[in-house]
Scaffold this active site. Structure first.
Site, PDB file in Angstrom:
ATOM      1  N   PRO A 294      23.366  60.682  57.706  1.00  0.00           N
ATOM      2  CA  PRO A 294      23.745  61.739  58.636  1.00  0.00           C
ATOM      3  C   PRO A 294      23.127  63.101  58.338  1.00  0.00           C
ATOM      4  O   PRO A 294      23.053  63.516  57.176  1.00  0.00           O
ATOM      5  CB  PRO A 294      25.275  61.806  58.489  1.00  0.00           C
ATOM      6  CG  PRO A 294      25.575  61.127  57.207  1.00  0.00           C
ATOM      7  CD  PRO A 294      24.515  60.092  57.016  1.00  0.00           C
ATOM      8  N   ASN A 295      22.691  63.726  59.408  1.00  0.00           N
ATOM      9  CA  ASN A 295      22.148  65.097  59.422  1.00  0.00           C
ATOM     10  C   ASN A 295      20.751  65.221  58.838  1.00  0.00           C
ATOM     11  O   ASN A 295      20.147  66.295  58.922  1.00  0.00           O
ATOM     12  CB  ASN A 295      23.106  66.085  58.727  1.00  0.00           C
ATOM     13  CG  ASN A 295      24.436  66.164  59.429  1.00  0.00           C
ATOM     14  OD1 ASN A 295      24.469  66.353  60.639  1.00  0.00           O
ATOM     15  ND2 ASN A 295      25.524  65.979  58.705  1.00  0.00           N
TER      16      ASN A 295
ATOM     17  N   ARG B 123      16.624  73.573  59.103  1.00  0.00           N
ATOM     18  CA  ARG B 123      17.709  74.473  58.663  1.00  0.00           C
ATOM     19  C   ARG B 123      17.913  74.326  57.161  1.00  0.00           C
ATOM     20  O   ARG B 123      17.418  73.369  56.564  1.00  0.00           O
ATOM     21  CB  ARG B 123      19.022  74.119  59.362  1.00  0.00           C
ATOM     22  CG  ARG B 123      19.012  74.494  60.810  1.00  0.00           C
ATOM     23  CD  ARG B 123      20.297  74.089  61.479  1.00  0.00           C
ATOM     24  NE  ARG B 123      19.986  73.519  62.787  1.00  0.00           N
ATOM     25  CZ  ARG B 123      20.804  72.767  63.505  1.00  0.00           C
ATOM     26  NH1 ARG B 123      22.002  72.467  63.033  1.00  0.00           N
ATOM     27  NH2 ARG B 123      20.435  72.300  64.667  1.00  0.00           N
TER      28      ARG B 123
ATOM     29  N   TYR C 200      17.166  72.336  51.105  1.00  0.00           N
ATOM     30  CA  TYR C 200      16.462  71.082  51.404  1.00  0.00           C
ATOM     31  C   TYR C 200      14.965  71.235  51.680  1.00  0.00           C
ATOM     32  O   TYR C 200      14.282  70.246  51.949  1.00  0.00           O
ATOM     33  CB  TYR C 200      17.135  70.386  52.598  1.00  0.00           C
ATOM     34  CG  TYR C 200      18.602  70.072  52.362  1.00  0.00           C
ATOM     35  CD1 TYR C 200      18.989  69.200  51.353  1.00  0.00           C
ATOM     36  CD2 TYR C 200      19.604  70.665  53.123  1.00  0.00           C
ATOM     37  CE1 TYR C 200      20.334  68.913  51.113  1.00  0.00           C
ATOM     38  CE2 TYR C 200      20.949  70.392  52.896  1.00  0.00           C
ATOM     39  CZ  TYR C 200      21.300  69.519  51.889  1.00  0.00           C
ATOM     40  OH  TYR C 200      22.627  69.241  51.657  1.00  0.00           O
TER      41      TYR C 200
ATOM     42  N   ASN D  47      18.751  57.547  51.349  1.00  0.00           N
ATOM     43  CA  ASN D  47      19.512  58.794  51.200  1.00  0.00           C
ATOM     44  C   ASN D  47      20.713  58.702  52.155  1.00  0.00           C
ATOM     45  O   ASN D  47      20.563  58.900  53.365  1.00  0.00           O
ATOM     46  CB  ASN D  47      18.658  60.014  51.535  1.00  0.00           C
ATOM     47  CG  ASN D  47      19.403  61.312  51.267  1.00  0.00           C
ATOM     48  OD1 ASN D  47      20.624  61.310  51.106  1.00  0.00           O
ATOM     49  ND2 ASN D  47      18.683  62.426  51.225  1.00  0.00           N
TER      50      ASN D  47
ATOM     51  N   ALA E 257      25.931  62.699  53.349  1.00  0.00           N
ATOM     52  CA  ALA E 257      27.319  62.931  52.935  1.00  0.00           C
ATOM     53  C   ALA E 257      28.136  61.637  52.845  1.00  0.00           C
ATOM     54  O   ALA E 257      29.181  61.611  52.175  1.00  0.00           O
ATOM     55  CB  ALA E 257      27.984  63.919  53.892  1.00  0.00           C
TER      56      ALA E 257
ATOM     57  N   GLU F 211      19.034  54.845  45.508  1.00  0.00           N
ATOM     58  CA  GLU F 211      19.757  55.998  46.075  1.00  0.00           C
ATOM     59  C   GLU F 211      18.947  57.256  45.779  1.00  0.00           C
ATOM     60  O   GLU F 211      18.561  57.494  44.627  1.00  0.00           O
ATOM     61  CB  GLU F 211      21.147  56.088  45.418  1.00  0.00           C
ATOM     62  CG  GLU F 211      21.965  57.273  45.901  1.00  0.00           C
ATOM     63  CD  GLU F 211      23.299  57.386  45.158  1.00  0.00           C
ATOM     64  OE1 GLU F 211      23.653  56.471  44.381  1.00  0.00           O
ATOM     65  OE2 GLU F 211      23.972  58.411  45.345  1.00  0.00           O
TER      66      GLU F 211
ATOM     67  N   HIS G  41      18.530  61.533  46.508  1.00  0.00           N
ATOM     68  CA  HIS G  41      19.038  62.799  47.031  1.00  0.00           C
ATOM     69  C   HIS G  41      18.010  63.891  46.826  1.00  0.00           C
ATOM     70  O   HIS G  41      17.440  64.007  45.728  1.00  0.00           O
ATOM     71  CB  HIS G  41      20.353  63.195  46.344  1.00  0.00           C
ATOM     72  CG  HIS G  41      21.435  62.196  46.605  1.00  0.00           C
ATOM     73  ND1 HIS G  41      22.065  62.109  47.826  1.00  0.00           N
ATOM     74  CD2 HIS G  41      21.949  61.221  45.838  1.00  0.00           C
ATOM     75  CE1 HIS G  41      22.943  61.114  47.784  1.00  0.00           C
ATOM     76  NE2 HIS G  41      22.884  60.553  46.592  1.00  0.00           N
TER      77      HIS G  41
ATOM     78  N   ARG H  28      25.912  70.959  42.349  1.00  0.00           N
ATOM     79  CA  ARG H  28      26.540  71.527  43.555  1.00  0.00           C
ATOM     80  C   ARG H  28      28.066  71.349  43.492  1.00  0.00           C
ATOM     81  O   ARG H  28      28.625  71.155  42.422  1.00  0.00           O
ATOM     82  CB  ARG H  28      25.914  70.880  44.788  1.00  0.00           C
ATOM     83  CG  ARG H  28      24.396  71.149  44.878  1.00  0.00           C
ATOM     84  CD  ARG H  28      23.766  70.530  46.106  1.00  0.00           C
ATOM     85  NE  ARG H  28      24.302  71.108  47.344  1.00  0.00           N
ATOM     86  CZ  ARG H  28      24.029  70.611  48.556  1.00  0.00           C
ATOM     87  NH1 ARG H  28      23.246  69.552  48.672  1.00  0.00           N
ATOM     88  NH2 ARG H  28      24.542  71.188  49.623  1.00  0.00           N
TER      89      ARG H  28
HETATM   90  O1  CA2 Z   1      20.634  66.164  48.597  1.00  0.00           O
HETATM   91  C1  CA2 Z   1      20.719  65.274  49.435  1.00  0.00           C
HETATM   92  O2  CA2 Z   1      19.760  64.593  49.782  1.00  0.00           O
HETATM   93  C2  CA2 Z   1      22.049  64.996  50.139  1.00  0.00           C
HETATM   94  O3  CA2 Z   1      22.155  63.583  50.318  1.00  0.00           O
HETATM   95  C3  CA2 Z   1      21.993  65.704  51.466  1.00  0.00           C
HETATM   96  C4  CA2 Z   1      23.304  65.618  52.253  1.00  0.00           C
HETATM   97  C5  CA2 Z   1      24.475  66.055  51.374  1.00  0.00           C
HETATM   98  O4  CA2 Z   1      25.695  65.874  52.079  1.00  0.00           O
HETATM   99  C6  CA2 Z   1      24.527  65.277  50.072  1.00  0.00           C
HETATM  100  O5  CA2 Z   1      25.601  65.764  49.303  1.00  0.00           O
HETATM  101  C7  CA2 Z   1      23.239  65.454  49.305  1.00  0.00           C
HETATM  102  C8  CA2 Z   1      23.254  66.507  53.490  1.00  0.00           C
HETATM  103  C9  CA2 Z   1      22.152  66.187  54.423  1.00  0.00           C
HETATM  104  C10 CA2 Z   1      22.084  67.259  55.450  1.00  0.00           C
HETATM  105  O6  CA2 Z   1      20.732  67.528  55.679  1.00  0.00           O
HETATM  106  C11 CA2 Z   1      20.397  68.699  56.295  1.00  0.00           C
HETATM  107  C12 CA2 Z   1      19.077  69.041  56.230  1.00  0.00           C
HETATM  108  C13 CA2 Z   1      18.677  70.225  56.808  1.00  0.00           C
HETATM  109  C14 CA2 Z   1      19.581  71.036  57.461  1.00  0.00           C
HETATM  110  C15 CA2 Z   1      20.904  70.668  57.521  1.00  0.00           C
HETATM  111  C16 CA2 Z   1      21.313  69.488  56.946  1.00  0.00           C
END
Ligand code: CA2
Length: 154
Positions: free
Chosen positions: A10-11, A18, A23, A79, A82, A104, A106, A113
């Site tokens: 997701p996301n 963003r 990221y 990946n 969340a 896995e 990230h 964090r």
């Molecule tokens: O660090 C990672 O790759 C995460 O899997 C990213 C997730 C986060 O919930 C994990 O704790 C760690 C969030 C992905 C959201 O990705 C976005 C990328 C750009 C802008 C907004 C969200």
């Protein structure tokens, strides 16, 4: 040609658009292009799939479990976003596809964090974990999968 899956949760479709401090600026499309090219150099055919839906991710893991069983897939770079921190269903899906190596991955260092990101339901069933290398982590995970595969055939 054996298959390898790049799976994003997701996301992650928002990557590069963003939250660049967390990221980076690379888009998911860029990541996928690099992944496909690196996999091709290893002699593998990469599929890239992103979904914001837990069930769609589970279905893909099941599909690759079947491909792996018949020797047509090598594994998954995943990946889970969340869902990492919440999804017992993803844990069960990976556990259920006996032997399929799932790495896995990230982008951020989740351990540096918030505390709720320190818990992963995926880690106990992952073949390996790559954390905190930015989007390079996807390619490092692919390299890890290559080593796992080489070990299994030698
Ligand atoms: O660090 C990672 O790759 C995460 O899997 C990213 C997730 C986060 O919930 C994990 O704790 C760690 C969030 C992905 C959201 O990705 C976005 C990328 C750009 C802008 C907004 C969200």
């Amino acid at each position: 040609m054996k298959k390898v899956l790049l799976l994003n949760g997701p996301n992650l479709n928002l990557l590069g658009t963003r939250e660049p401090t967390q990221y980076g600026n690379t888009t998911l499309a860029d990541v996928e292009t690099q992944f496909v090219q690196a996999a091709a150099r290893m002699g593998w055919d990469a599929e890239c799939f992103q979904s914001n839906w837990e069930g769609a991710l589970i279905d893909k893991i099941h599909e690759y479990g079947q491909w792996f069983k018949v020797g047509q897939a090598v594994g998954v770079v995943f990946n889970p976003g969340a869902f990492t921190h919440t999804s017992i269903a993803l844990h069960d899906a990976i556990k259920g596809v006996d032997g399929l190596p799932v790495i896995e991955t990230h982008i951020s260092n989740v351990h540096a964090r918030e505390e709720f990101r320190h818990r992963s339901w995926v880690s106990p069933v992952a073949a390996g974990i790559v954390v905190g290398f930015g989007v390079d982590g996807y390619l490092l995970a692919l390299e890890g999968l290559h080593r796992i595969h080489q070990r299994s055939v030698s």
